[in-house]
Design a protein around this motif. Structure first.
Motif, PDB file in Angstrom:
ATOM      1  N   THR A   1      47.084  39.217   7.286  1.00 36.73           N
ATOM      2  CA  THR A   1      47.527  39.458   8.647  1.00 36.73           C
ATOM      3  C   THR A   1      46.913  40.771   9.160  1.00 36.73           C
ATOM      4  O   THR A   1      46.928  41.733   8.141  1.00 36.73           O
ATOM      5  CB  THR A   1      49.093  39.626   8.619  1.00 36.73           C
ATOM      6  OG1 THR A   1      49.675  38.355   8.203  1.00 36.73           O
ATOM      7  CG2 THR A   1      49.782  39.776  10.055  1.00 36.73           C
ATOM      8  N   LEU A   2      46.489  40.757  10.385  1.00 33.31           N
ATOM      9  CA  LEU A   2      46.086  42.031  11.125  1.00 33.31           C
ATOM     10  C   LEU A   2      46.956  42.629  11.810  1.00 33.31           C
ATOM     11  O   LEU A   2      47.792  41.886  12.720  1.00 33.31           O
ATOM     12  CB  LEU A   2      44.757  41.713  11.812  1.00 33.31           C
ATOM     13  CG  LEU A   2      43.409  40.879  11.021  1.00 33.31           C
ATOM     14  CD1 LEU A   2      42.399  40.975  11.950  1.00 33.31           C
ATOM     15  CD2 LEU A   2      43.279  42.115  10.067  1.00 33.31           C
ATOM     16  N   LEU A   3      47.103  43.972  11.968  1.00 35.10           N
ATOM     17  CA  LEU A   3      47.823  44.692  13.097  1.00 35.10           C
ATOM     18  C   LEU A   3      46.649  45.423  13.926  1.00 35.10           C
ATOM     19  O   LEU A   3      45.872  46.232  13.193  1.00 35.10           O
ATOM     20  CB  LEU A   3      48.742  45.595  12.445  1.00 35.10           C
ATOM     21  CG  LEU A   3      49.465  46.672  13.501  1.00 35.10           C
ATOM     22  CD1 LEU A   3      50.060  45.695  14.464  1.00 35.10           C
ATOM     23  CD2 LEU A   3      50.415  47.570  12.542  1.00 35.10           C
ATOM     24  N   ILE A   4      46.335  45.210  14.988  1.00 33.50           N
ATOM     25  CA  ILE A   4      45.470  45.591  15.914  1.00 33.50           C
ATOM     26  C   ILE A   4      46.133  46.651  16.788  1.00 33.50           C
ATOM     27  O   ILE A   4      46.678  46.215  17.974  1.00 33.50           O
ATOM     28  CB  ILE A   4      44.353  44.796  16.625  1.00 33.50           C
ATOM     29  CG1 ILE A   4      43.855  44.039  15.273  1.00 33.50           C
ATOM     30  CG2 ILE A   4      43.420  45.608  17.259  1.00 33.50           C
ATOM     31  CD1 ILE A   4      43.053  42.848  15.669  1.00 33.50           C
ATOM     32  N   LYS A   5      45.949  48.074  16.812  1.00 32.31           N
ATOM     33  CA  LYS A   5      46.361  48.909  17.937  1.00 32.31           C
ATOM     34  C   LYS A   5      45.408  49.032  18.998  1.00 32.31           C
ATOM     35  O   LYS A   5      44.026  49.302  18.668  1.00 32.31           O
ATOM     36  CB  LYS A   5      46.735  50.233  17.132  1.00 32.31           C
ATOM     37  CG  LYS A   5      47.777  50.338  15.973  1.00 32.31           C
ATOM     38  CD  LYS A   5      48.118  51.420  15.539  1.00 32.31           C
ATOM     39  CE  LYS A   5      49.233  51.435  14.260  1.00 32.31           C
ATOM     40  NZ  LYS A   5      49.437  52.397  13.839  1.00 32.31           N
ATOM     41  N   THR A   6      45.610  49.157  20.175  1.00 29.49           N
ATOM     42  CA  THR A   6      44.864  48.959  21.060  1.00 29.49           C
ATOM     43  C   THR A   6      45.358  49.894  22.525  1.00 29.49           C
ATOM     44  O   THR A   6      46.320  50.005  22.569  1.00 29.49           O
ATOM     45  CB  THR A   6      44.590  47.517  21.804  1.00 29.49           C
ATOM     46  OG1 THR A   6      45.902  47.100  22.526  1.00 29.49           O
ATOM     47  CG2 THR A   6      44.293  46.278  20.574  1.00 29.49           C
ATOM     48  N   ASN A   7      44.428  49.868  23.418  1.00 28.98           N
ATOM     49  CA  ASN A   7      44.602  50.547  24.833  1.00 28.98           C
ATOM     50  C   ASN A   7      44.456  49.172  25.789  1.00 28.98           C
ATOM     51  O   ASN A   7      43.256  48.944  25.834  1.00 28.98           O
ATOM     52  CB  ASN A   7      43.671  51.695  24.944  1.00 28.98           C
ATOM     53  CG  ASN A   7      43.979  52.992  24.150  1.00 28.98           C
ATOM     54  OD1 ASN A   7      45.224  53.156  23.765  1.00 28.98           O
ATOM     55  ND2 ASN A   7      43.282  53.821  23.839  1.00 28.98           N
TER      56      ASN A   7
END
Length: 202
Positions: A81-87
């Motif tokens: 599982t990925l957690l992708i922090k974005t703007n």
């Protein structure tokens, strides 16, 4: 990081990717990635999923321009599982909502992050109709000169009593400062980090 991710755990080679706003911590949406989508996301620093309905790679914002600019990618302890922090460059949900969970993810302070993402997009995806693109085309010296001009205009307005004009010049200065930061491959976060470091020493 790619070696830590186990795409083979799923029969279809897809793993979930939780998309989070890097500034507010709000969960924006959930998508799925195969190895190709992940590699494209890492290379371009814009989130690309594998669309299960379209059966192809799908870059979020490819039609709306509401791209998800990557800040950080984390892998869970099981590697599936990925957690992708974005703007996010605008509303995330196709309905126009801030998130796919109908949560509000707005605030006047957060608008600066949104503005930064728009400025970044104008740099990597130039548009002849964009004022910001024309600034980038002129180069760092002209952008820095423009920041100086706006700073002088702000100082002049500070001596008068017209609050609206003062706020307008302050906004002009802040905008051009953000453009200069982007031209220097920096973000407002980098400057805040310096301020935080100075504050800790006091």
């Amino acid at each position: 990081m790619n070696s830590e991710i186990n795409f083979d755990k799923s029969p279809d080679g897809l793993i979930p990717a939780v998309i989070q706003d890097a500034e507010t911590g709000k969960v924006l949406m959930l998508g799925y990635m195969n190895r190709e989508a992940y590699d494209k996301t890492v290379d371009e620093q814009i989130v690309t999923f594998f669309s299960r309905s379209k059966q192809r790679l799908w870059t979020k914002g490819e039609t709306s321009n509401n791209f998800l600019h990557v800040r950080e990618i984390l892998v869970d302890c099981d590697g599936d599982t990925l957690l992708i922090k974005t703007n996010p460059a605008g509303p995330v949900c196709h309905t126009g909502a801030d998130t796919c969970f109908e949560e509000v993810n707005q605030g006047k302070g957060q608008f600066l992050n949104y503005l930064q993402s728009i400025i970044h997009d104008r740099k990597v995806n130039p548009s002849e109709k964009s004022y910001t693109t024309t600034l980038f085309n002129r180069g760092v010296n002209k952008i820095a000169q423009k920041v100086g001009e706006e700073a002088v205009e702000l100082v002049i307005e500070a001596k008068d009593s017209n609050d609206d004009l003062f706020k307008g010049e302050a906004a002009d200065l802040l905008f051009h400062f953000l453009v200069l930061l982007e031209q220097k491959n920096m973000s407002l976060d980098d400057i805040v980090t310096v301020l935080q470091s100075r504050h800790q020493k006091q």
